[in-house]
Write a protein that holds these residues in place. Structure first.
Motif, short mmCIF file in Angstrom:
data_model
loop_
_atom_site.label_atom_id
_atom_site.label_comp_id
_atom_site.label_asym_id
_atom_site.label_seq_id
_atom_site.Cartn_x
_atom_site.Cartn_y
_atom_site.Cartn_z
N PRO A 101 0.81 -1.22 0.00
CA PRO A 101 0.00 0.00 0.00
C PRO A 101 0.84 1.27 0.00
O PRO A 101 0.40 2.30 -0.50
N GLY A 102 2.06 1.22 0.54
CA GLY A 102 2.90 2.42 0.57
C GLY A 102 3.31 2.88 -0.81
O GLY A 102 3.26 4.07 -1.13
N SER A 103 3.70 1.95 -1.65
CA SER A 103 4.13 2.31 -3.01
C SER A 103 3.05 2.08 -4.05
O SER A 103 3.24 2.36 -5.23
N GLN A 104 1.91 1.54 -3.62
CA GLN A 104 0.78 1.29 -4.52
C GLN A 104 1.14 0.36 -5.68
O GLN A 104 0.71 0.58 -6.81
N ILE A 105 1.93 -0.68 -5.39
CA ILE A 105 2.28 -1.64 -6.43
C ILE A 105 2.04 -3.07 -5.95
O ILE A 105 2.02 -3.34 -4.76
N VAL A 106 1.86 -3.96 -6.90
CA VAL A 106 1.74 -5.37 -6.61
C VAL A 106 3.15 -5.92 -6.44
O VAL A 106 4.02 -5.69 -7.27
N ALA A 107 3.35 -6.64 -5.35
CA ALA A 107 4.64 -7.26 -5.09
C ALA A 107 4.55 -8.75 -5.41
O ALA A 107 3.47 -9.31 -5.55
N ASP A 108 5.69 -9.40 -5.52
CA ASP A 108 5.75 -10.84 -5.75
C ASP A 108 5.07 -11.22 -7.06
O ASP A 108 4.16 -12.04 -7.09
N THR A 109 5.48 -10.60 -8.14
CA THR A 109 4.86 -10.89 -9.43
C THR A 109 5.13 -12.34 -9.84
O THR A 109 6.18 -12.89 -9.58
N ALA A 110 4.16 -12.93 -10.46
CA ALA A 110 4.26 -14.32 -10.88
C ALA A 110 3.27 -14.59 -12.00
O ALA A 110 2.43 -13.77 -12.30
N SER A 111 3.39 -15.77 -12.59
CA SER A 111 2.41 -16.16 -13.60
C SER A 111 1.82 -17.53 -13.27
O SER A 111 1.03 -18.06 -14.03
N GLU A 112 2.21 -18.11 -12.12
CA GLU A 112 1.61 -19.36 -11.68
C GLU A 112 1.11 -19.17 -10.25
O GLU A 112 1.86 -18.73 -9.38
N PHE A 113 -0.15 -19.52 -10.03
CA PHE A 113 -0.78 -19.34 -8.74
C PHE A 113 -1.52 -20.60 -8.34
O PHE A 113 -2.18 -21.22 -9.17
N ASP A 114 -1.41 -20.94 -7.06
CA ASP A 114 -2.26 -21.99 -6.52
C ASP A 114 -3.66 -21.42 -6.46
O ASP A 114 -3.84 -20.21 -6.26
N LEU A 115 -4.65 -22.24 -6.61
CA LEU A 115 -6.04 -21.77 -6.54
C LEU A 115 -6.34 -21.07 -5.22
O LEU A 115 -7.20 -20.21 -5.15
N LYS A 116 -5.59 -21.42 -4.15
CA LYS A 116 -5.81 -20.83 -2.82
C LYS A 116 -4.97 -19.58 -2.58
O LYS A 116 -5.14 -18.92 -1.56
N ASP A 117 -4.04 -19.24 -3.49
CA ASP A 117 -3.21 -18.05 -3.33
C ASP A 117 -4.03 -16.78 -3.50
O ASP A 117 -4.96 -16.74 -4.31
N VAL A 148 -6.67 -6.46 -20.84
CA VAL A 148 -7.09 -5.10 -20.53
C VAL A 148 -7.30 -4.37 -21.86
O VAL A 148 -6.43 -4.40 -22.74
N SER A 149 -8.45 -3.73 -21.99
CA SER A 149 -8.77 -3.04 -23.24
C SER A 149 -9.49 -1.74 -22.96
O SER A 149 -9.97 -1.50 -21.86
N THR A 150 -9.54 -0.91 -23.99
CA THR A 150 -10.36 0.29 -23.96
C THR A 150 -11.04 0.37 -25.32
O THR A 150 -10.38 0.22 -26.36
N GLY A 151 -12.34 0.52 -25.31
CA GLY A 151 -13.07 0.48 -26.57
C GLY A 151 -12.86 -0.88 -27.20
O GLY A 151 -13.05 -1.91 -26.57
N ASP A 152 -12.42 -0.91 -28.46
CA ASP A 152 -12.13 -2.18 -29.11
C ASP A 152 -10.62 -2.42 -29.26
O ASP A 152 -10.20 -3.29 -30.00
N LYS A 153 -9.81 -1.65 -28.53
CA LYS A 153 -8.35 -1.76 -28.59
C LYS A 153 -7.82 -2.52 -27.37
O LYS A 153 -8.04 -2.11 -26.24
N ILE A 154 -7.12 -3.64 -27.61
CA ILE A 154 -6.51 -4.40 -26.53
C ILE A 154 -5.19 -3.73 -26.18
O ILE A 154 -4.33 -3.53 -27.03
N LEU A 155 -5.04 -3.36 -24.91
CA LEU A 155 -3.84 -2.67 -24.44
C LEU A 155 -2.77 -3.64 -23.96
O LEU A 155 -1.57 -3.41 -24.17
N ALA A 156 -3.18 -4.72 -23.28
CA ALA A 156 -2.22 -5.70 -22.77
C ALA A 156 -2.95 -7.00 -22.45
O ALA A 156 -4.14 -7.00 -22.14
N SER A 157 -2.20 -8.11 -22.53
CA SER A 157 -2.72 -9.43 -22.18
C SER A 157 -1.67 -10.15 -21.36
O SER A 157 -0.48 -9.96 -21.57
N LYS A 158 -2.13 -10.99 -20.45
CA LYS A 158 -1.22 -11.81 -19.65
C LYS A 158 -1.89 -13.16 -19.42
O LYS A 158 -3.06 -13.23 -19.10
N GLN A 159 -1.10 -14.20 -19.57
CA GLN A 159 -1.59 -15.56 -19.34
C GLN A 159 -1.04 -16.03 -17.99
O GLN A 159 0.15 -15.89 -17.73
N ILE A 160 -1.92 -16.54 -17.14
CA ILE A 160 -1.49 -17.10 -15.87
C ILE A 160 -1.94 -18.57 -15.81
O ILE A 160 -2.90 -18.97 -16.47
#
Length: 147
Positions: free
Chosen positions: A37-53, A130-142
């Motif tokens: 919350p101090g820096s307003q960023i997500v920490a511990d970036t990853a692309s694999e998550f346990d269903l309980k994470d 993530v998109s705006t209108g009909d333009k895709i801005l970014a995609s990520k697969q997890i």
């Protein structure tokens, strides 16, 4: 004459470095288990998550948004083969924002798990788009796993 050429070259280099420094970063989706919350960023970036994470999704745009609405969508499948839409969320953004964070909360004020936030009940792959209108801005697969 040489001093004028040297001064012109120096001014041109300064202008070019200023121009390059003002460029925006590529839009990116960051997923993680922890929120700082101090820096307003997500920490511990990853692309694999346990269903309980815990799962927190952040879209980083680099500069102030130059549009008013943002749509975050979750699909079953892979980036190459998106399948069924699991769910989507529309958000209002402003030019004063340079990121948007999706943090689901449970009834007990905890962050939602990967299973809850993606609405994907079994292990597999999920595409966040993530998109705006009909333009895709970014995609990520997890990948969701069950340990």
């Amino acid at each position: 004459m040489e001093k004028n050429k040297l001064a012109l070259l120096a001014a041109l280099l300064c202008f070019c470095s200023l121009f390059v420094g003002c460029g925006s970063a590529d839009p990116v989706i960051v997923c993680g288990r922890e929120w700082n919350p101090g820096s307003q960023i997500v920490a511990d970036t990853a692309s694999e998550f346990d269903l309980k994470d815990q799962l927190i999704v952040q879209f980083r745009y680099g500069t102030g948004f130059d549009f008013n609405t943002l749509k975050v969508s979750f699909y079953e499948g892979t980036i190459a083969q998106k399948q069924q839409l699991l769910w989507s969320h529309d958000a209002r953004v402003t030019d004063k924002m340079n990121s948007y964070t999706l943090q689901g909360r449970t009834k007990h004020s905890d962050y939602m798990t990967a299973r809850e936030l993606t609405r994907h009940k079994t292990p597999g792959t999920v595409v966040i788009e993530v998109s705006t209108g009909d333009k895709i801005l970014a995609s990520k697969q997890i990948t969701l796993v069950k340990k």
